[in-house]
Design a protein around this motif. Structure first.
Motif, PDB file in Angstrom:
ATOM      1  N   MET A   1       7.389 127.326 -48.159  1.00  0.00           N
ATOM      2  CA  MET A   1       6.142 127.877 -48.693  1.00  0.00           C
ATOM      3  C   MET A   1       5.088 126.768 -48.704  1.00  0.00           C
ATOM      4  O   MET A   1       5.252 125.750 -49.346  1.00  0.00           O
ATOM      5  N   ASP A   2       4.016 126.937 -47.964  1.00  0.00           N
ATOM      6  CA  ASP A   2       2.989 125.910 -47.815  1.00  0.00           C
ATOM      7  C   ASP A   2       2.356 125.575 -49.160  1.00  0.00           C
ATOM      8  O   ASP A   2       1.990 126.459 -49.924  1.00  0.00           O
ATOM      9  N   ARG A   3       2.228 124.287 -49.450  1.00  0.00           N
ATOM     10  CA  ARG A   3       1.579 123.766 -50.647  1.00  0.00           C
ATOM     11  C   ARG A   3       2.443 123.845 -51.908  1.00  0.00           C
ATOM     12  O   ARG A   3       2.157 123.182 -52.893  1.00  0.00           O
ATOM     13  N   VAL A   4       3.490 124.648 -51.911  1.00  0.00           N
ATOM     14  CA  VAL A   4       4.349 124.810 -53.088  1.00  0.00           C
ATOM     15  C   VAL A   4       5.798 124.888 -52.624  1.00  0.00           C
ATOM     16  O   VAL A   4       6.099 125.549 -51.633  1.00  0.00           O
ATOM     17  N   THR A   5       6.690 124.204 -53.353  1.00  0.00           N
ATOM     18  CA  THR A   5       8.123 124.347 -53.089  1.00  0.00           C
ATOM     19  C   THR A   5       8.761 125.087 -54.253  1.00  0.00           C
ATOM     20  O   THR A   5       8.326 124.950 -55.401  1.00  0.00           O
ATOM     21  N   LEU A   6       9.816 125.844 -53.952  1.00  0.00           N
ATOM     22  CA  LEU A   6      10.513 126.632 -54.979  1.00  0.00           C
ATOM     23  C   LEU A   6      12.003 126.604 -54.678  1.00  0.00           C
ATOM     24  O   LEU A   6      12.421 127.049 -53.613  1.00  0.00           O
ATOM     25  N   THR A   7      12.785 126.073 -55.591  1.00  0.00           N
ATOM     26  CA  THR A   7      14.240 126.095 -55.469  1.00  0.00           C
ATOM     27  C   THR A   7      14.834 126.615 -56.774  1.00  0.00           C
ATOM     28  O   THR A   7      14.264 126.408 -57.850  1.00  0.00           O
ATOM     29  N   VAL A   8      15.967 127.280 -56.681  1.00  0.00           N
ATOM     30  CA  VAL A   8      16.619 127.851 -57.863  1.00  0.00           C
ATOM     31  C   VAL A   8      18.034 127.292 -57.964  1.00  0.00           C
ATOM     32  O   VAL A   8      18.809 127.373 -57.002  1.00  0.00           O
ATOM     33  N   THR A   9      18.364 126.724 -59.126  1.00  0.00           N
ATOM     34  CA  THR A   9      19.693 126.179 -59.379  1.00  0.00           C
ATOM     35  C   THR A   9      20.125 126.586 -60.777  1.00  0.00           C
ATOM     36  O   THR A   9      19.417 126.322 -61.761  1.00  0.00           O
ATOM     37  N   ASN A  10      21.274 127.241 -60.868  1.00  0.00           N
ATOM     38  CA  ASN A  10      21.845 127.631 -62.161  1.00  0.00           C
ATOM     39  C   ASN A  10      20.844 128.376 -63.047  1.00  0.00           C
ATOM     40  O   ASN A  10      20.737 128.136 -64.253  1.00  0.00           O
ATOM     41  N   GLY A  11      20.101 129.270 -62.431  1.00  0.00           N
ATOM     42  CA  GLY A  11      19.175 130.106 -63.175  1.00  0.00           C
ATOM     43  C   GLY A  11      17.828 129.489 -63.480  1.00  0.00           C
ATOM     44  O   GLY A  11      16.975 130.127 -64.103  1.00  0.00           O
ATOM     45  N   VAL A  12      17.603 128.245 -63.049  1.00  0.00           N
ATOM     46  CA  VAL A  12      16.335 127.561 -63.293  1.00  0.00           C
ATOM     47  C   VAL A  12      15.572 127.410 -61.982  1.00  0.00           C
ATOM     48  O   VAL A  12      16.100 126.846 -61.014  1.00  0.00           O
ATOM     49  N   ALA A  32      -3.300 130.458 -52.654  1.00  0.00           N
ATOM     50  CA  ALA A  32      -2.426 131.490 -52.089  1.00  0.00           C
ATOM     51  C   ALA A  32      -0.959 131.166 -52.323  1.00  0.00           C
ATOM     52  O   ALA A  32      -0.156 132.055 -52.649  1.00  0.00           O
ATOM     53  N   ALA A  33      -0.586 129.890 -52.185  1.00  0.00           N
ATOM     54  CA  ALA A  33       0.818 129.503 -52.330  1.00  0.00           C
ATOM     55  C   ALA A  33       1.292 129.623 -53.775  1.00  0.00           C
ATOM     56  O   ALA A  33       2.415 130.061 -54.035  1.00  0.00           O
ATOM     57  N   ILE A  34       0.449 129.230 -54.738  1.00  0.00           N
ATOM     58  CA  ILE A  34       0.839 129.368 -56.145  1.00  0.00           C
ATOM     59  C   ILE A  34       0.975 130.844 -56.498  1.00  0.00           C
ATOM     60  O   ILE A  34       1.939 131.260 -57.148  1.00  0.00           O
ATOM     61  N   GLY A  35       0.015 131.647 -56.050  1.00  0.00           N
ATOM     62  CA  GLY A  35       0.097 133.084 -56.311  1.00  0.00           C
ATOM     63  C   GLY A  35       1.345 133.696 -55.711  1.00  0.00           C
ATOM     64  O   GLY A  35       2.011 134.531 -56.346  1.00  0.00           O
ATOM     65  N   ALA A  36       1.698 133.271 -54.503  1.00  0.00           N
ATOM     66  CA  ALA A  36       2.900 133.797 -53.855  1.00  0.00           C
ATOM     67  C   ALA A  36       4.162 133.380 -54.603  1.00  0.00           C
ATOM     68  O   ALA A  36       5.118 134.164 -54.710  1.00  0.00           O
ATOM     69  N   VAL A  90      -3.213 132.435 -60.758  1.00  0.00           N
ATOM     70  CA  VAL A  90      -2.430 131.197 -60.666  1.00  0.00           C
ATOM     71  C   VAL A  90      -2.247 130.534 -62.021  1.00  0.00           C
ATOM     72  O   VAL A  90      -1.427 129.613 -62.164  1.00  0.00           O
ATOM     73  N   THR A  91      -2.998 130.979 -63.026  1.00  0.00           N
ATOM     74  CA  THR A  91      -2.793 130.543 -64.421  1.00  0.00           C
ATOM     75  C   THR A  91      -2.146 131.655 -65.238  1.00  0.00           C
ATOM     76  O   THR A  91      -1.071 131.492 -65.810  1.00  0.00           O
ATOM     77  N   TRP A  92      -2.798 132.799 -65.291  1.00  0.00           N
ATOM     78  CA  TRP A  92      -2.349 133.921 -66.110  1.00  0.00           C
ATOM     79  C   TRP A  92      -0.982 134.438 -65.656  1.00  0.00           C
ATOM     80  O   TRP A  92      -0.188 134.915 -66.473  1.00  0.00           O
ATOM     81  N   GLY A  93      -0.714 134.323 -64.367  1.00  0.00           N
ATOM     82  CA  GLY A  93       0.557 134.808 -63.835  1.00  0.00           C
ATOM     83  C   GLY A  93       1.761 134.120 -64.431  1.00  0.00           C
ATOM     84  O   GLY A  93       2.812 134.754 -64.629  1.00  0.00           O
TER      85      GLY A  93
END
Length: 258
Positions: A1-12, A32-36, A90-93
């Motif tokens: 995901m451009d500009r943002v990374t997202l990984t999930v480990t043990n529910g976090v 766009a990336a934060i919103g996505a 990107v804030t309220w979300g």
């Protein structure tokens, strides 16, 4: 995901702003990336807590004014079902996600960065972090959902002074005013540890508690009383509630179902 990374480990979910060369300054692609990332997390039942941080030397330096000046915002003013346009989402979300969000903040949180950080349920900052409601410096007003969040955090006259002057302030002052929850020499490590603690609780009860907390500032007492009962009826006697009781009685870690 451009500009943002997202990984999930043990529910976090570990979400990181990833434009370190620009101190994670926000350009249209970052919006766009934060919103996505928020939208991707909203429907996940396997995520019990989110940690939001920034890579490199700072959390977020605010708007990339050069990028915005070159191409304009290029963003739609269409509002989503929460009433937000993208710069507000990107804030309220973060506040509207069903699971708790913890922001780990270091370096700087200026302008839009301070507003994004404010959307988290809990905000842990390094002692040398610098903050500013920076928009007035550029002749604009804060418009990324800061106001509906800050009214529950910061005293009115203090907020007015910081908005009108756009002055920088240190982490100790941010803590005193309520912008941050606590200070830590290792905000990301502490945020991840706290997220693991939250992820070990009944996820359905945690989500119910967040719904109640999101209502608490604005709802009248009668509505809150009814909402408390409604949320309790959803979890009391449920398999996860019974597992919490059994685990506590047996002095073992609970195993909850998402």
């Amino acid at each position: 995901m451009d500009r943002v990374t997202l990984t999930v480990t043990n529910g976090v979910a570990d979400v990181r702003l990833a434009r370190a060369d620009k101190m994670n300054a926000i350009d249209p692609a970052m919006f766009a990336a934060i919103g996505a990332a928020i939208d991707a997390l909203a429907g996940r039942t396997d995520v019990r807590c989110v940690v939001l941080s920034g890579e490199g030397r700072g959390f977020c330096a605010g708007l990339d004014m050069a990028s915005m000046a070159r191409g304009g915002s290029g963003m739609s003013t269409e509002r989503n079902d929460q009433g937000s346009i993208l710069p507000q989402h990107v804030t309220w979300g973060w506040r509207q996600l069903p699971m708790p969000v913890i922001a780990a903040v270091h370096g700087v949180a200026f302008g839009g960065g301070l507003q994004i950080m404010s959307g988290a349920d809990i905000r842990i900052a390094a002692p040398d972090t610098r903050f500013a409601i920076r928009e007035m410096h550029w002749g604009i007003v804060p418009d990324m959902a800061g106001f509906p969040i800050w009214r529950g955090l910061v005293r009115d006259d203090v907020l007015r002074e910081l908005v009108y002057t756009a002055r920088e302030f240190e982490a100790a002052e941010a803590l005193h005013h309520g912008f941050v929850t606590r200070l830590s020499d290792d905000p990301l490590g502490e945020a991840l540890a706290l997220a693991a603690t939250i992820a070990a609780r009944n996820p359905h009860a945690i989500r119910g508690a967040k719904r109640l907390l999101n209502m608490a500032h604005d709802a009248d007492p009668r509505t809150m009383l009814a909402a408390e009962t409604e949320e309790q009826l959803k979890v009391i006697g449920s398999p996860n509630m019974m597992e919490a009781v059994a685990a506590n009685m047996a002095r073992r870690a609970p195993v909850f179902a998402d």
